[in-house]
Design a protein around this motif. Structure first.
Motif, PDB file in Angstrom:
ATOM      1  N   ASN A 125      18.865  49.196 -29.901  1.00 35.81           N
ATOM      2  CA  ASN A 125      19.849  48.120 -29.866  1.00 35.81           C
ATOM      3  C   ASN A 125      20.916  48.370 -30.936  1.00 35.81           C
ATOM      4  O   ASN A 125      21.011  49.466 -31.487  1.00 35.81           O
ATOM      5  CB  ASN A 125      19.168  46.763 -30.042  1.00 35.81           C
ATOM      6  N   ARG A 160      11.776  50.024 -21.323  1.00 32.71           N
ATOM      7  CA  ARG A 160      11.702  51.348 -21.953  1.00 32.71           C
ATOM      8  C   ARG A 160      11.728  52.450 -20.891  1.00 32.71           C
ATOM      9  O   ARG A 160      12.413  53.466 -21.044  1.00 32.71           O
ATOM     10  CB  ARG A 160      10.439  51.434 -22.809  1.00 32.71           C
ATOM     11  N   ASP A 190      23.774  44.969 -27.511  1.00 38.94           N
ATOM     12  CA  ASP A 190      22.372  45.231 -27.212  1.00 38.94           C
ATOM     13  C   ASP A 190      22.318  45.574 -25.727  1.00 38.94           C
ATOM     14  O   ASP A 190      22.609  44.728 -24.876  1.00 38.94           O
ATOM     15  CB  ASP A 190      21.505  43.999 -27.492  1.00 38.94           C
ATOM     16  N   ASP A 204      13.753  50.331 -30.251  1.00 41.08           N
ATOM     17  CA  ASP A 204      13.606  48.886 -30.387  1.00 41.08           C
ATOM     18  C   ASP A 204      12.162  48.513 -30.064  1.00 41.08           C
ATOM     19  O   ASP A 204      11.725  48.618 -28.910  1.00 41.08           O
ATOM     20  CB  ASP A 204      14.568  48.198 -29.410  1.00 41.08           C
ATOM     21  N   PRO A 205      11.392  48.057 -31.060  1.00 38.25           N
ATOM     22  CA  PRO A 205       9.974  47.765 -30.816  1.00 38.25           C
ATOM     23  C   PRO A 205       9.740  46.540 -29.947  1.00 38.25           C
ATOM     24  O   PRO A 205       8.616  46.305 -29.506  1.00 38.25           O
ATOM     25  CB  PRO A 205       9.416  47.553 -32.229  1.00 38.25           C
ATOM     26  N   THR A 206      10.779  45.751 -29.681  1.00 43.46           N
ATOM     27  CA  THR A 206      10.612  44.536 -28.889  1.00 43.46           C
ATOM     28  C   THR A 206      10.755  44.795 -27.388  1.00 43.46           C
ATOM     29  O   THR A 206      10.549  43.882 -26.587  1.00 43.46           O
ATOM     30  CB  THR A 206      11.645  43.469 -29.299  1.00 43.46           C
ATOM     31  N   MET A 207      11.086  46.013 -26.991  1.00 39.29           N
ATOM     32  CA  MET A 207      11.332  46.294 -25.579  1.00 39.29           C
ATOM     33  C   MET A 207      10.065  46.183 -24.740  1.00 39.29           C
ATOM     34  O   MET A 207       8.969  46.538 -25.193  1.00 39.29           O
ATOM     35  CB  MET A 207      11.914  47.694 -25.413  1.00 39.29           C
ATOM     36  N   SER A 208      10.244  45.733 -23.503  1.00 36.88           N
ATOM     37  CA  SER A 208       9.137  45.719 -22.544  1.00 36.88           C
ATOM     38  C   SER A 208       8.886  47.137 -22.040  1.00 36.88           C
ATOM     39  O   SER A 208       9.735  48.026 -22.169  1.00 36.88           O
ATOM     40  CB  SER A 208       9.463  44.807 -21.370  1.00 36.88           C
ATOM     41  N   THR A 220      17.195  45.474 -24.343  1.00 35.50           N
ATOM     42  CA  THR A 220      16.987  45.606 -25.789  1.00 35.50           C
ATOM     43  C   THR A 220      17.501  44.375 -26.511  1.00 35.50           C
ATOM     44  O   THR A 220      18.306  43.605 -25.991  1.00 35.50           O
ATOM     45  CB  THR A 220      17.715  46.839 -26.367  1.00 35.50           C
ATOM     46  N   GLY A 221      17.037  44.220 -27.752  1.00 31.34           N
ATOM     47  CA  GLY A 221      17.558  43.191 -28.639  1.00 31.34           C
ATOM     48  C   GLY A 221      17.552  41.822 -28.011  1.00 31.34           C
ATOM     49  O   GLY A 221      16.578  41.382 -27.399  1.00 31.34           O
TER      50      GLY A 221
END
Length: 263
Positions: A32, A179, A53, A171-175, A57-58
């Motif tokens: 992001n 990804r 973003d 981005d560690p928050t991605m599904s 992402t983000g």
């Protein structure tokens, strides 16, 4: 957080900072806007910066649909429309460079000048990373994969004196879906046939020791885009724009200023 609504109904988060002519900064795959956090102020000497973003992402929506670099480019244009920005300089790195190619190809009047960093034309003409690099990133040990990616991004000497946090590792928050779609978008990019039609003044930048996106892609782009200028930064790896910011940042700003004066 402000958003722009795309024609297909997706909310894209964007971040506009600074004053001056707008410079769109496009991050790498599965990242992001934080990709640019450590260096975006370098451009605020003469430019405002606009980041987004990517979908998935983000703070942006993550629709359960296919993604592509062309779609990401349309998302960029939706943000420009939201802000009533008719033309902007566009600087994309890694997958962001592929997206930047699509913006310049499909929306040429929106691009005043173009910077393509550590990227590739994609398709059958792009130079792929080696099998050893692929294997290092495809293991089942997350920490080993992280170390391999860091080694591809930065030199050992830089890592020894910069303990992080590192903004370029994804981005560690991605599904899982998002990804996978980012990977598919990057892998599916192929601008080869369209590159000779780019009219915007173009600068191609690349690290001389980049194995993640091999340096040999830089002359392919520079030779294919009319009147493009190419600079290879010796000793730099994939994240040349961060580790070698004292070289890369002024190069970009000087190029943008010269392009603006020629316009």
């Amino acid at each position: 957080m402000p958003y722009a609504k795309t024609p297909d109904g997706v909310d894209i988060a964007y971040q506009l900072r600074g004053d001056g002519a707008p410079l769109v900064l496009l991050a790498g795959q599965a990242n992001n806007h934080h990709w640019w956090d450590d260096i975006r102020d370098d451009f605020h000497v003469t430019r405002s910066t606009l980041t987004i973003d990517y979908r998935g992402t983000g703070a942006s929506d993550a629709p359960h649909t296919p993604y592509s670099t062309g779609q990401f480019a349309r998302d960029v244009v939706a943000v420009l429309d939201e802000l009533d920005i008719d033309r902007a300089d566009v600087y994309g790195t890694s997958m962001g460079g592929r997206v930047a190619q699509c913006v310049a190809v499909h929306h040429p009047r929106r691009v005043r000048s173009l910077v393509l960093g550590c990227t590739s034309p994609g398709g059958g003409h792009g130079i792929e990373r080696g099998d050893d690099v692929r294997r290092s990133l495809a293991g089942t040990d997350p920490e080993a994969t992280r170390r391999a990616l860091l080694d591809l991004m930065y030199t050992p000497s830089w890592l020894a004196t910069h303990p992080g946090p590192y903004r370029t590792l994804g981005d560690p928050t991605m599904s899982v879906h998002a990804r996978r779609q980012h990977l598919a978008a990057s892998d599916g990019h192929d601008a080869w046939d369209a590159l000779p039609g780019i009219k915007a003044p173009t600068l191609v930048l690349h690290g001389g020791d980049d194995l993640l996106n091999p340096t040999a892609n830089a002359p392919l782009l520079a030779d294919r885009i009319p009147d493009a200028r190419m600079v290879i930064i010796p000793g730099a790896r994939h994240a040349y724009f961060e580790e070698f910011r004292d070289t890369a940042g002024p190069l970009v700003l000087d190029f943008l200023d010269r392009a603006a004066h020629r316009a």
